[in-house]
Motif scaffolding. Structure first.
Motif, mmCIF file in Angstrom:
data_model
loop_
_atom_site.group_PDB
_atom_site.id
_atom_site.type_symbol
_atom_site.label_atom_id
_atom_site.label_comp_id
_atom_site.label_asym_id
_atom_site.label_seq_id
_atom_site.Cartn_x
_atom_site.Cartn_y
_atom_site.Cartn_z
ATOM 1 N N ASN A 149 0.715 -1.019 0.034
ATOM 2 C CA ASN A 149 -0.018 -0.005 0.104
ATOM 3 C C ASN A 149 0.862 1.232 0.122
ATOM 4 O OD1 ASN A 149 -2.644 -1.665 0.378
ATOM 5 N ND2 ASN A 149 -1.846 -1.808 2.455
ATOM 6 N N TRP A 202 1.304 5.356 1.051
ATOM 7 C CA TRP A 202 0.701 6.398 1.874
ATOM 8 C C TRP A 202 0.359 7.442 1.041
ATOM 9 C CZ3 TRP A 202 2.605 11.476 2.854
ATOM 10 C CH2 TRP A 202 1.974 12.238 3.847
ATOM 11 N N ILE A 260 -3.834 2.495 6.058
ATOM 12 C CA ILE A 260 -3.130 1.419 5.140
ATOM 13 C C ILE A 260 -2.452 0.308 5.902
ATOM 14 C CG2 ILE A 260 -3.005 2.784 3.059
ATOM 15 C CD1 ILE A 260 -0.050 3.230 3.841
#
Ligand SMILES: [Fe+2]
Ligand SMILES: [Fe+2]
Length: 355
Positions: free
Chosen positions: A147, A149, A249
């Motif tokens: 993931n 940011w 996340i």
């Protein structure tokens, strides 16, 4: 003809509240903010190299790190590592937004280098806890990096306030883990977690976060001084929607948030009291209410040429405090520039925005 008091104009003039009105043009304000950031950045680097030049591998006796920490402490170390290891995203995303500012963009790269060593420090702590191995950490990092940011705000003013609160919050997290590492936690689950190595790690990293907090705080003061309306609106937005970085996340972040809350490391109470209240005070704001009122009452007044100028009147916001703080920033820059000789070739003096 109407008979009127010949002094009436003077009386009205005298009764008019004295509102400090911004004197400088937008270009001049932008120039001063930019010069301020650059000067602060130069000062910051000198201090950082002199006082906080530590190494995540060699500055700690990792072999002496306890192998029998509670599972809670290990999960907290893991969570801190998770947050810090998104540093490539923290750097690249904001760098795009501030790349035109010499001072801010170069500072951001320096800041990123200091954050990068935080990720390495927690990486070492997890590894030397003896409860996770390298293979596990590599897999975990792979999951985290799946993931990316994203910036919570995409403009420089909101982001300066976001970083103020975020750095302070991070510092509070590490200081409170330090309480556990010194064996001072009152909680039963941490009764056997005293560890001088972890304590040293917490102190070292919290000192970095304090330095970051201070840099961003000074930057926020520059905006508050030269662009008060925009700055307090941004500050209010950030406070309203603040969340710790990467919470959305990191897998199972809720469980981590619950744990740090239970551990008295960081929860709504610490956030309100040790983060928001402290930062507001450092920004000359009496409290959250004062901030909301300040926004409602902020106003523009026309100068003699009919241009709208910002006033420095915000109830509950100590503008004098901000002005003194900004003067001090430029004083600090001057000190550094005099030491290096920069003052003789390209000085950065303070220019007041208010008469
Ligand atoms: Fe950090
Ligand atoms: Fe930081």
């Amino acid at each position: 003809m109407v008979d009127y008091d010949p002094n009436i104009i003077q009386t009205i003039e005298d009764d008019r509240p004295r509102i400090p009105v911004g004197l400088l043009s937008r270009e001049e304000k932008d120039r001063l903010i930019e010069r301020g950031f650059l000067g602060l950045y130069r000062w910051y680097v000198a201090k950082s190299q002199e006082k906080r030049n530590w190494n995540p591998d060699l500055s700690f006796d990792w072999r002496a790190f306890r192998k029998d920490h509670s599972p809670e402490v290990v999960r907290i170390l893991e969570g801190f590592f998770a947050v810090e290891q998104y540093v490539p995203d923290y750097v690249t995303t904001l760098l795009r937004v501030i790349r035109k500012s010499h001072g801010r963009s170069h500072f951001h790269i320096r800041w990123g280098a200091e954050e990068e060593r935080h990720a390495e420090l927690w990486h070492n702590a997890v590894l030397f806890s003896g409860q996770r191995d390298g293979e596990w950490l590599r897999g975990y990092m792979g999951d985290l990096r799946a993931n990316m940011w994203q910036l919570p705000w995409d403009d420089p003013i909101h982001m300066i306030f976001y970083t103020v609160f975020q750095e302070r919050a991070t510092q509070v997290n590490y200081l409170n883990l330090g309480v556990i590492a010194r064996g001072k936690s009152e909680l039963e689950m941490f009764a056997n977690d005293a560890d001088p190595i972890l304590d040293a790690a917490c102190r070292t990293i919290a000192a970095d976060e304090a330095a970051h907090y201070n840099f961003f705080l000074e930057g926020a003061r520059l905006y508050m001084y030269y662009y008060p309306t925009k700055a307090i609106e941004a500050m209010s937005d950030v406070i309203k929607y603040f969340a710790m970085p990467a919470g959305n996340i990191i897998p199972n972040y809720d469980r981590f948030a619950e744990l740090v809350h239970k551990a008295a490391i960081y929860g709504p109470r610490e956030h309100a009291k040790d983060v928001v209240q402290v930062a507001l005070k450092n920004l000359g704001v009496a409290g959250r209410k004062a901030l909301e009122n300040g926004i409602k009452r902020s106003r523009l007044v026309p100068d003699e040429d009919g241009n709208l100028r910002e006033t420095a009147v915000f109830e509950g916001i100590d503008f004098q405090f901000i002005q003194s703080a900004v003067q001090r920033i430029f004083g600090r820059i001057e000190g550094h520039e005099r030491e290096s000789g920069l003052w003789e070739v390209d000085p950065t003096p303070f220019v007041p925005n208010y008469a």
